[in-house]
Design a protein around this motif. Structure first.
Motif, PDB file in Angstrom:
ATOM      1  N   VAL A  30       3.626   6.888   2.326  1.00 59.78           N
ATOM      2  CA  VAL A  30       3.060   8.132   1.790  1.00 59.78           C
ATOM      3  C   VAL A  30       4.167   8.953   1.150  1.00 59.78           C
ATOM      4  O   VAL A  30       5.281   9.034   1.670  1.00 59.78           O
ATOM      5  N   SER A  31       3.853   9.578   0.025  1.00 62.79           N
ATOM      6  CA  SER A  31       4.674  10.671  -0.504  1.00 62.79           C
ATOM      7  C   SER A  31       3.732  11.785  -0.901  1.00 62.79           C
ATOM      8  O   SER A  31       2.608  11.520  -1.355  1.00 62.79           O
ATOM      9  N   ASP A  32       4.166  13.030  -0.717  1.00 65.29           N
ATOM     10  CA  ASP A  32       3.266  14.132  -1.037  1.00 65.29           C
ATOM     11  C   ASP A  32       3.676  14.794  -2.347  1.00 65.29           C
ATOM     12  O   ASP A  32       4.659  14.417  -2.981  1.00 65.29           O
ATOM     13  N   GLY A  91       0.791  -1.223   0.000  1.00 62.72           N
ATOM     14  CA  GLY A  91       0.000   0.000   0.000  1.00 62.72           C
ATOM     15  C   GLY A  91       0.822   1.270   0.000  1.00 62.72           C
ATOM     16  O   GLY A  91       1.805   1.384   0.739  1.00 62.72           O
ATOM     17  N   HIS A  92       0.430   2.210  -0.870  1.00 67.10           N
ATOM     18  CA  HIS A  92       1.105   3.508  -0.927  1.00 67.10           C
ATOM     19  C   HIS A  92       0.091   4.578  -1.297  1.00 67.10           C
ATOM     20  O   HIS A  92      -0.842   4.326  -2.078  1.00 67.10           O
ATOM     21  N   MET A  93       0.300   5.790  -0.754  1.00 74.25           N
ATOM     22  CA  MET A  93      -0.567   6.926  -1.063  1.00 74.25           C
ATOM     23  C   MET A  93       0.265   8.107  -1.548  1.00 74.25           C
ATOM     24  O   MET A  93       1.272   8.448  -0.929  1.00 74.25           O
ATOM     25  N   ASN A  94      -0.181   8.702  -2.668  1.00 74.65           N
ATOM     26  CA  ASN A  94       0.327  10.003  -3.092  1.00 74.65           C
ATOM     27  C   ASN A  94      -0.722  11.035  -2.702  1.00 74.65           C
ATOM     28  O   ASN A  94      -1.902  10.889  -3.089  1.00 74.65           O
ATOM     29  N   VAL A  95      -0.320  12.063  -1.980  1.00 70.45           N
ATOM     30  CA  VAL A  95      -1.296  13.003  -1.428  1.00 70.45           C
ATOM     31  C   VAL A  95      -0.880  14.433  -1.719  1.00 70.45           C
ATOM     32  O   VAL A  95       0.277  14.716  -2.040  1.00 70.45           O
ATOM     33  N   THR A  96      -1.845  15.359  -1.590  1.00 74.50           N
ATOM     34  CA  THR A  96      -1.561  16.777  -1.801  1.00 74.50           C
ATOM     35  C   THR A  96      -2.256  17.629  -0.753  1.00 74.50           C
ATOM     36  O   THR A  96      -3.322  17.264  -0.255  1.00 74.50           O
ATOM     37  N   HIS A 125      -4.337  17.143   7.210  1.00 76.63           N
ATOM     38  CA  HIS A 125      -3.436  18.087   6.550  1.00 76.63           C
ATOM     39  C   HIS A 125      -3.623  18.082   5.035  1.00 76.63           C
ATOM     40  O   HIS A 125      -3.394  19.104   4.375  1.00 76.63           O
ATOM     41  N   TYR A 126      -4.036  16.951   4.468  1.00 80.24           N
ATOM     42  CA  TYR A 126      -4.107  16.806   3.022  1.00 80.24           C
ATOM     43  C   TYR A 126      -5.549  16.831   2.537  1.00 80.24           C
ATOM     44  O   TYR A 126      -6.465  16.406   3.239  1.00 80.24           O
ATOM     45  N   VAL A 127      -5.750  17.299   1.289  1.00 82.45           N
ATOM     46  CA  VAL A 127      -7.097  17.465   0.754  1.00 82.45           C
ATOM     47  C   VAL A 127      -7.524  16.300  -0.127  1.00 82.45           C
ATOM     48  O   VAL A 127      -8.688  16.228  -0.535  1.00 82.45           O
ATOM     49  N   GLY A 128      -6.618  15.399  -0.437  1.00 83.35           N
ATOM     50  CA  GLY A 128      -6.957  14.244  -1.265  1.00 83.35           C
ATOM     51  C   GLY A 128      -5.715  13.584  -1.810  1.00 83.35           C
ATOM     52  O   GLY A 128      -4.580  13.990  -1.493  1.00 83.35           O
ATOM     53  N   GLY A 129      -5.940  12.547  -2.628  1.00 89.01           N
ATOM     54  CA  GLY A 129      -4.785  11.861  -3.187  1.00 89.01           C
ATOM     55  C   GLY A 129      -5.195  10.614  -3.943  1.00 89.01           C
ATOM     56  O   GLY A 129      -6.366  10.430  -4.294  1.00 89.01           O
TER      57      GLY A 129
END
Length: 427
Positions: free
Chosen positions: A281-283, A128-133, A173-177
């Protein structure tokens, strides 16, 4: 006193959790072989393993200990596809070539996990990994990324809204991803140690604490000079990435080392909302922040800033500040380890592979996407020695311009650029 890398600040959490780390001898005297490899990170050790298993007489030299560079100290995230997203690659190279490069990277991911499993290397893989903004205006970029991944036949990407992102990250902190269920993260130093073992067992001659001071070609032979002897071979492979220095000028012009720093917290506890599902996670910042919970509960948090680190304790201060921006309740969390190292980047953030002199190929510049790609490039180099260069050529033919400013000005120019992008990230 416990061992610490002489080329990177701080002792890493990986060094204290990797288990036994065998030492290898230094080169003493002259050697001849089929292939000489300079660099004992993922790329070099993978190449040595596959060459030795194919019956090639290979000598590998490393200036320090295996894993002292980025391969043993990185964030451990695998990612998917190339460092540049599929939509970006398609725009530049067209669908067919971009799809071939994406598929090559996905094969690299599968190969890494299979290699570890087949050879009994416990790399602590977590899926599992998430890219977020943190910027609403960037959400459309994630939609484009997910659409391109679907066109490329990758079914593991889906969009997360703000509520799901907050729940999975454990922060608002993040709005989506985007969520990627087809990848994950590993313990990189365990992979380094295990790959070196497999290479040695296959018959590769491995030497630590042996610095290459020159590489030349003479009468069709490749000659690598060290302070304690020479290695003469039919072919050479330069696998130094961010740590090449001035050894080979073509690589040095195209691959730039930048500082990357990571901190490890104490175990946050089973009831912590921070990444309770165990994903990485990476942003979307240009100066990327990347973090993950490991199996034993600690948070490993990295930021690719170029700090003036005079003491490893300085890393703790910077990392804790970045953690607290995302997780305010962790503003006083204990940081048990703080360490750094250098990542090799190229100007377009795509890997650099070139024949830099007759019978000598250099590889590096994975730009933060090297855990899976660097290992696979080593395998592709072994394929090239065996007579099949087609797959390595997919990477060789990428357009990688040199950094502007030459050796004197490129580092100051990059420092200014990174600080400008860091400022933009905060707007």
């Amino acid at each position: 006193m416990s061992y610490q890398s002489p080329i990177s600040p701080g002792r890493s959490w990986y060094e204290d959790t990797a288990g036994p780390r065998p030492e290898y001898p230094s080169l003493d005297g002259d050697r001849t072989c089929d292939v000489v490899i300079i660099g004992g990170g993922f790329t070099g050790l993978s190449a040595a393993t596959h060459l030795a298993k194919a019956g090639v007489d290979v000598v590998l030299i490393e200036a320090h200990r295996f894993g002292d560079g980025a391969s043993g100290r990185n964030g451990g995230q695998l990612g998917s596809g190339q460092r540049a997203g599929p939509e970006e690659m398609e725009k530049e190279y067209g669908f067919t070539r971009a799809k071939a490069l994406f598929d090559l990277a996905e094969e690299a991911k599968a190969h890494l996990l299979e290699f570890a499993s087949t050879n009994g290397i416990e790399i602590d893989f977590r899926p599992g990994h998430m890219n977020v903004t943190h910027k609403k205006r960037e959400l459309s970029d994630f939609v484009d990324y997910a659409d391109a991944a679907e066109r490329f036949g990758y079914p593991h990407i889906r969009i997360m809204d703000r509520a799901e992102t907050a729940q999975k990250v454990g922060s608002d902190h993040y709005v989506g991803g985007v969520y990627d269920s087809g990848t994950g993260h590993i313990h990189p130093l365990k992979l380094v140690v295990g790959t070196a073992r497999v290479a040695r067992e296959a018959g590769a001659q491995l030497f630590e604490n042996t610095r290459a001071t020159a590489i030349t070609t003479n009468g069709g032979k490749v000659v690598v000079t060290t302070p304690t002897g020479t290695v003469t071979a039919q072919k050479g492979f330069v696998a130094l990435n961010a740590y090449g220095g001035d050894l080979e000028p073509t690589s040095a012009a195209h691959i730039m080392p930048i500082g990357s720093f990571i901190g490890a917290t104490v175990d946050l506890g089973a009831d912590s909302p921070v990444l309770s599902g165990g994903e990485s996670v990476s942003d979307s910042r240009f100066v990327v922040r990347y973090f993950r919970r490991v199996k034993s509960g600690e948070l490993l948090f990295g930021g690719r800033e170029i700090y003036a680190v005079n003491d490893p304790k300085d890393i703790h201060i910077h990392i804790r500040r970045q953690i607290s921006e995302i997780y305010p309740h962790l503003k006083d969390v204990e940081i048990t380890h703080g360490w750094g190292g250098y990542v090799g980047i190229t100007l377009p953030r795509k890997p650099f592979v070139r024949e830099v002199m007759p019978n000598v190929i250099s590889a590096g510049g994975y730009s933060g996407h090297g855990v899976m790609l660097s290992n696979f490039v080593g395998k592709l180099y072994a394929e090239t020695v065996a007579g099949n260069r087609d797959r390595l050529k997919l990477i060789e033919d990428l357009k990688i311009p040199p950094f502007p400013g030459g050796r004197r000005w490129r580092a100051p120019l990059l420092f200014l650029a990174l600080n400008w992008y860091a400022l933009r990230d905060r707007l």
